[in-house]
Design a protein around this motif. Structure first.
Motif, PDB file in Angstrom:
ATOM      1  N   SER A  47      27.016  85.244 -47.239  1.00 50.79           N
ATOM      2  CA  SER A  47      27.854  84.401 -48.094  1.00 50.79           C
ATOM      3  C   SER A  47      29.211  84.184 -47.457  1.00 50.79           C
ATOM      4  N   LEU A  48      29.815  83.063 -47.739  1.00 55.63           N
ATOM      5  CA  LEU A  48      31.247  82.849 -47.513  1.00 55.63           C
ATOM      6  C   LEU A  48      31.921  82.618 -48.867  1.00 55.63           C
ATOM      7  N   THR A  50      30.844  82.628 -52.124  1.00 53.00           N
ATOM      8  CA  THR A  50      30.616  83.518 -53.257  1.00 53.00           C
ATOM      9  C   THR A  50      31.414  84.797 -53.078  1.00 53.00           C
ATOM     10  N   HIS A 147      21.137  80.067 -59.210  1.00 55.27           N
ATOM     11  CA  HIS A 147      22.498  80.239 -58.691  1.00 55.27           C
ATOM     12  C   HIS A 147      23.444  79.752 -59.790  1.00 55.27           C
TER      13      HIS A 147
END
Ligand code: CP
Length: 335
Positions: A47-48, A50, A147
């Motif tokens: 992830s970036l 989140t 999501h």
């Protein structure tokens, strides 16, 4: 709120209340709201946005957070049930998750689909096996087929843009990508737009139909909200009068778990890269949405990402604001 796992668990009024709270926290910061509260963040997948947006959200509300992921300097984590642990992994997920959860007031968990068996992924077997190990309030930070944080942020982005709910046309389009990606974002996005009451068209080549259960969930949500759901492989028909195109690649449901056959099929659709001609019969101000990360020149042309149609940065910022609202409600921030 004890769980934030699926927008389907919330009424449209409850979702609107979260979006109103997110907007309020943006204009009227509450840096003491969650003082002393801790959010545990377990990333079993990369992830970036989140990761950064949850940490930023907790900090802005006066709380703290910590991150655990397999890439960190931790003992290797084993997740197979009933395994004799005589290999490299020194820690089992059955102990790791309750320990991590015990340090926080809530836990966020990300675990992408295994993408071996579509029925197992549709049933959220892996995510459920993790949340079954804890009593702590939890947030789904992306599971096999959902999501919800992305969807709440995207709903807010649509509201910010004044895109009509009833009467608004939303195109969820498959796009080419060199790898077979999970169905979580398309599944969640389809349901979100339908639940918002929009007229949703799923545009995808043959072989990339979304599972019938996901389509039916969206159709039911649309019917309740005054919208509709259709699907087609005809680009011009899908884009007619569209307010929004939301691009995303996903795995072939005909070849789920079979990388070679999936790749053979997707390589027939290299031209599914969104560029200006796609918008020929859309609304003049039709916007481009994508959850990011996105591959430039593969999923979408630079001219779209860098032009006025793109709202991808606003979507990403709304992740932080939407999650602030969720955390505020979950962890008891004063209102
Ligand atoms: N959209 C999204 O979830 O981004 P990350 O995978 O970077 O968290």
């Amino acid at each position: 709120m004890k769980y934030f796992n699926d927008l389907a668990d919330f009424s449209n009024e409850e979702i609107q209340a979260l979006i109103t709270l997110a907007a309020r926290l943006d204009t009227n910061p509450e840096p003491e709201a969650l003082r002393g509260k801790v959010l545990s963040l377990l990333f079993l997948s990369p992830s970036l946005r989140t990761l950064a947006s949850f940490q930023a959200a907790m900090t802005r509300l006066g709380g703290g957070s910590f991150v655990i992921s397999p890439e960190m300097s931790i003992h290797g984590i084993e997740s197979r049930p009933g395994i004799v642990m005589d290999g490299a992994a020194a820690e089992h997920i059955r102990e790791a998750i309750p320990v991590i959860a015990s340090y926080g007031d809530a836990i966020g968990i990300r675990a992408f689909a295994e993408r071996k068996n579509i029925d197992a992924d549709m049933q959220e077997n892996e995510f459920t096996s993790l949340t079954d190990l804890i009593d702590t309030p939890y947030i789904n930070m992306e599971s096999a087929m959902n999501h919800p944080c992305q969807s709440l942020a995207d709903w807010k982005t649509l509201d910010d843009l004044n895109v009509p709910a009833n009467g608004g046309k939303f195109v969820l389009s498959w796009a080419y990508h060199p790898r077979a990606l999970p169905l979580a974002v398309p599944a969640a996005t389809l349901h979100m737009a339908a639940k918002r009451g929009m007229d949703v068209t799923v545009l995808r080549p043959e072989g990339f139909e979304l599972p019938q259960a996901l389509m039916q969930k969206a159709i039911s949500a649309a019917e309740a909200a005054g919208g509709s759901v259709t699907e087609t492989d005809q680009r011009s028909e899908a884009m007619q009068g569209a307010h929004i195109i939301y691009a995303k690649s996903w795995s072939s449901t005909h070849h789920y778990g079979n990388k070679i056959n999936d790749q053979k099929l997707r390589e027939q659709h290299l031209d599914w890269c969104v560029d200006e001609p796609w918008f020929a019969n859309a609304k003049d101000d039709c916007r481009f949405m994508h959850c990011l990360p996105v591959r430039r020149g593969v999923v979408v042309a630079d001219e779209i990402l860098d032009g006025p149609r793109s709202v991808v940065i606003a979507e990403a910022r709304n992740r932080m604001l939407a999650q602030m609202a969720v955390l505020h409600q979950m962890l008891g921030g004063a209102s």
